[in-house]
Design an enzyme around this catalytic site. Sequence first.
Site, short mmCIF file in Angstrom:
data_model
loop_
_atom_site.label_atom_id
_atom_site.label_comp_id
_atom_site.label_asym_id
_atom_site.label_seq_id
_atom_site.Cartn_x
_atom_site.Cartn_y
_atom_site.Cartn_z
N GLU A 47 0.83 -1.21 0.00
CA GLU A 47 0.00 0.00 0.00
C GLU A 47 0.86 1.26 0.00
OE1 GLU A 47 -2.21 -2.86 2.88
OE2 GLU A 47 -0.19 -2.62 2.03
N CYS A 70 -2.68 -3.16 7.41
CA CYS A 70 -2.29 -3.28 8.82
C CYS A 70 -2.69 -2.04 9.60
CB CYS A 70 -0.80 -3.54 8.95
SG CYS A 70 0.25 -2.21 8.31
#
Length: 318
Positions: A47, A70
């Site tokens: 990401e 996360c």
Amino acid sequence: MAKALALGDSARGRSAPNPNVGCVIVSPSGRLVGKGSTAPGGRPHAEAIALQQAGKKAKGATVYVTLEPCVHQSPRGPACTDLLIKAEPKRVVIALKDPDPRTAGKGIKTLRAAGIEVSSGLGRVAAMGSLAGWITRLELGRPRVTLKLALSIDGKIALPSGESKWITGEDARAHVHQERAHSDMILVGRGTYLADQPRLDVRLPGLEERSPRRALLTRGEAVEGWEILRNPRDVLGLHDVNDLLVEGGSATATAFLSEDLVDRILIYRAPIIVGEGKSSFGYVGLDAIADAHGRWRLVDEQRLGVDRLEVYERARDS
């Protein structure tokens, strides 16, 4: 999501100890403005790479990612949920919810609380397959162990003399090198090491740098350039390996099967009959045929030139 899955799979064998994740960012007009996969060693995350590439174009975009972003903080880098919230995409599409208890749904809740639309489940089965090594380590505390064997029609791995080069053809051997490129570590036994002096590298054009770490199953002395496992259960100490490929001979294969440490078997079957020769396995702890049934399921098979590949997975209780 298919593009994100392909990116994630390309990082398999390089991202450990982190998962091999893929991420794609698509603008409201449908143009791809950012993409990324987990970097070697696990950082930066997919990401982070995709968002850096997209820049301001991430605002209002749709983010496709193979694993839930996360939420936990780490000294190695920022939480991906924080990066996404700052980038302000309109929507995040997640293939697989993170089984890691540090995130486990908290990433989705955090993104939604920030006003970002979140959906999950698209490509879930494919993501589970791509992330199988990392998931196995998370759940069982060890790498996913893949056993590779090249066999004749009659199940032999070598002539009585030990000669086994080459049982299969070039297409099958190229496939093995692809498997090596997707592994963090390759292991053989001492007998294979002494007989063949194997390089265990990746010899496909453009993928030479993907050669994994080499390990030797032996109770003997250490060998320079090789990591030593004294017995199969030492895989429980490999905390930075997601995928382990076992390429050893019959004794090594038998040792791992006897300890029930094999999760996946690749059988490369050549259209030859050897007759008297070296068998693929020794005694693996079974005393009744009934006990052998239901342990393995065929999940894939394909032609590789003149040879045939059969892929089996261990059937385990959920």
